[in-house]
Scaffold this active site. Structure first.
Site, mmCIF file in Angstrom:
data_model
loop_
_atom_site.group_PDB
_atom_site.id
_atom_site.type_symbol
_atom_site.label_atom_id
_atom_site.label_comp_id
_atom_site.label_asym_id
_atom_site.label_seq_id
_atom_site.Cartn_x
_atom_site.Cartn_y
_atom_site.Cartn_z
ATOM 1 N N TRP A 12 -7.962 -23.773 -32.692
ATOM 2 C CA TRP A 12 -7.359 -23.356 -31.413
ATOM 3 C C TRP A 12 -5.949 -22.788 -31.610
ATOM 4 C CZ3 TRP A 12 -9.280 -28.411 -28.555
ATOM 5 C CH2 TRP A 12 -10.636 -28.273 -28.278
ATOM 6 N N LYS A 13 -5.444 -22.872 -32.832
ATOM 7 C CA LYS A 13 -4.105 -22.341 -33.137
ATOM 8 C C LYS A 13 -3.094 -22.874 -32.117
ATOM 9 C CE LYS A 13 -6.270 -18.481 -35.482
ATOM 10 N NZ LYS A 13 -6.231 -17.089 -35.900
ATOM 11 N N HIS A 97 -4.143 -21.585 -44.242
ATOM 12 C CA HIS A 97 -4.513 -20.507 -43.319
ATOM 13 C C HIS A 97 -3.584 -19.315 -43.564
ATOM 14 C CE1 HIS A 97 -5.208 -18.194 -39.697
ATOM 15 N NE2 HIS A 97 -6.336 -18.861 -39.564
ATOM 16 N N GLU A 169 -11.450 -15.944 -44.991
ATOM 17 C CA GLU A 169 -10.947 -15.256 -43.806
ATOM 18 C C GLU A 169 -10.174 -14.006 -44.236
ATOM 19 O OE1 GLU A 169 -10.713 -18.189 -40.251
ATOM 20 O OE2 GLU A 169 -8.759 -18.110 -41.214
ATOM 21 N N GLY A 175 -8.309 -11.959 -35.572
ATOM 22 C CA GLY A 175 -7.729 -11.591 -34.286
ATOM 23 C C GLY A 175 -7.720 -10.094 -34.024
ATOM 24 N N SER A 214 -12.718 -12.801 -36.381
ATOM 25 C CA SER A 214 -13.394 -12.118 -35.267
ATOM 26 C C SER A 214 -14.882 -12.458 -35.170
ATOM 27 C CB SER A 214 -13.175 -10.603 -35.343
ATOM 28 O OG SER A 214 -11.798 -10.297 -35.230
ATOM 29 N N GLY A 235 -11.497 -18.576 -34.278
ATOM 30 C CA GLY A 235 -10.224 -18.571 -33.573
ATOM 31 C C GLY A 235 -10.431 -18.254 -32.099
ATOM 32 N N GLY A 236 -10.170 -17.007 -31.718
ATOM 33 C CA GLY A 236 -10.188 -16.595 -30.309
ATOM 34 C C GLY A 236 -11.428 -17.039 -29.531
HETATM 35 P P1 13P Z 1 -10.234 -15.065 -34.821
HETATM 36 O O1 13P Z 1 -11.600 -15.670 -34.664
HETATM 37 O O2 13P Z 1 -9.426 -15.068 -33.550
HETATM 38 O O3 13P Z 1 -10.279 -13.733 -35.493
HETATM 39 O O4 13P Z 1 -9.412 -16.039 -35.812
HETATM 40 C C1 13P Z 1 -9.984 -16.427 -37.001
HETATM 41 C C2 13P Z 1 -9.145 -17.485 -37.597
HETATM 42 O O5 13P Z 1 -8.036 -17.237 -38.041
HETATM 43 C C3 13P Z 1 -9.677 -18.860 -37.619
HETATM 44 O O6 13P Z 1 -8.894 -19.686 -38.411
#
Ligand code: 13P
Length: 252
Positions: A12-13, A97, A169, A175, A214, A235-236
């Site tokens: 969830w950052k 990360h 990643e 993102g 993504s 992430g998102g």
């Molecule tokens: P997104 O899914 O938003 O691209 O982010 C990936 C991420 O950094 C998960 O740690």
């Protein structure tokens, strides 16, 4: 051939509020009941770990942290120790990360120390590796991934990976809405597994390698169908319960 249980983890950052995290978690827990296939992990911002931990009792969702200190304890203002995370029933910890590497100057050596600390504490690291767009365009992807992996193998030994997870990643896919193609991701995942297999074939065979960058409900399936992709670090799309649940369902 090992049967690796897929894993889908939500990162969830630094998003949400107490109210929105409660709603999001509630939505995920309500939808997850019948989905037993993948291991599901949520990694909230530190400050909400206590709240999330209390709501995960008697559920099949596991708790993860987004970062950890490489030190055991002491005068490290603003840092959180692995032992503290254990108090809150954390099982997984994301280390290395790309946002930590790029924005907080975490070096390969620091990431390796954090990985080793997590393993020593009895927690499970989710080690992130990945190349930038410049590195990919310069054809340096394998060199970068090898360097990031080798630093950790040297520090923690291949045994350190017995309970670990790796997340590939690509920085250019995080993102950005620009996902690696399943073939591009598979190529790097296979490279990672082979790199570990040079040290220990059984550990490499059992190692879960997640793809992150993504991942959405509509591309998860084709990614997760690849031979060496064992789930995702999201992430998102993990900030929306329905989207995250769809991605979990794609991991079978
Ligand atoms: P997104 O899914 O938003 O691209 O982010 C990936 C991420 O950094 C998960 O740690």
């Amino acid at each position: 051939m090992t049967n690796r249980q897929p894993l889908v983890a939500a990162n969830w950052k630094m998003n949400g509020s107490l109210a929105s995290i409660r709603l999001l978690l509630d939505g995920i827990l309500k939808g997850i009941q019948s989905e037993t296939k993948p291991e599901v992990v949520v990694c909230p911002p530190y400050i909400y770990i206590d709240e999330v931990a209390r709501n995960l009792d008697n559920t099949q969702v596991l708790l993860g942290a987004q970062n950890v200190s490489q030190h055991e304890a002491g005068a490290y203002t603003g840092e959180i120790a692995a032992g503290m995370l254990k108090d809150y029933k954390c099982v997984y910890v994301i280390v290395g990360h790309s946002e930590r590497r790029a924005l907080y100057c975490e070096t390969d050596a620091m990431v390796a120390d954090k990985f080793a600390r997590v393993v020593e504490s009895g927690l499970k690291p989710i080690l992130c590796v990945g190349e930038t767009l410049n590195e990919r365009e310069a054809d340096e992807t394998e060199e970068v991934i090898a360097r990031q992996l080798d630093a950790v193998i040297e520090r923690a030994g291949v045994q350190g990976f017995a309970n670990a997870v790796i997340a590939y990643e690509p920085v250019w896919a995080i993102g950005t809405g620009r996902t690696a193609t399943p073939e591009q991701a598979q190529e790097v995942h296979a490279f990672i597994r082979l790199r570990l297999a040079r040290h220990d074939e059984a550990i490499a065979d059992g190692l879960r390698i997640l793809y992150g960058g993504s991942v959405k409900a509509d591309n998860a399936n084709e990614l997760f169908n690849m031979a060496d992709i064992d789930g995702g670090l999201i992430g998102g799309a993990s900030l929306n319960a329905d989207d995250f649940l769809s991605i979990c369902r794609a991991a079978i």
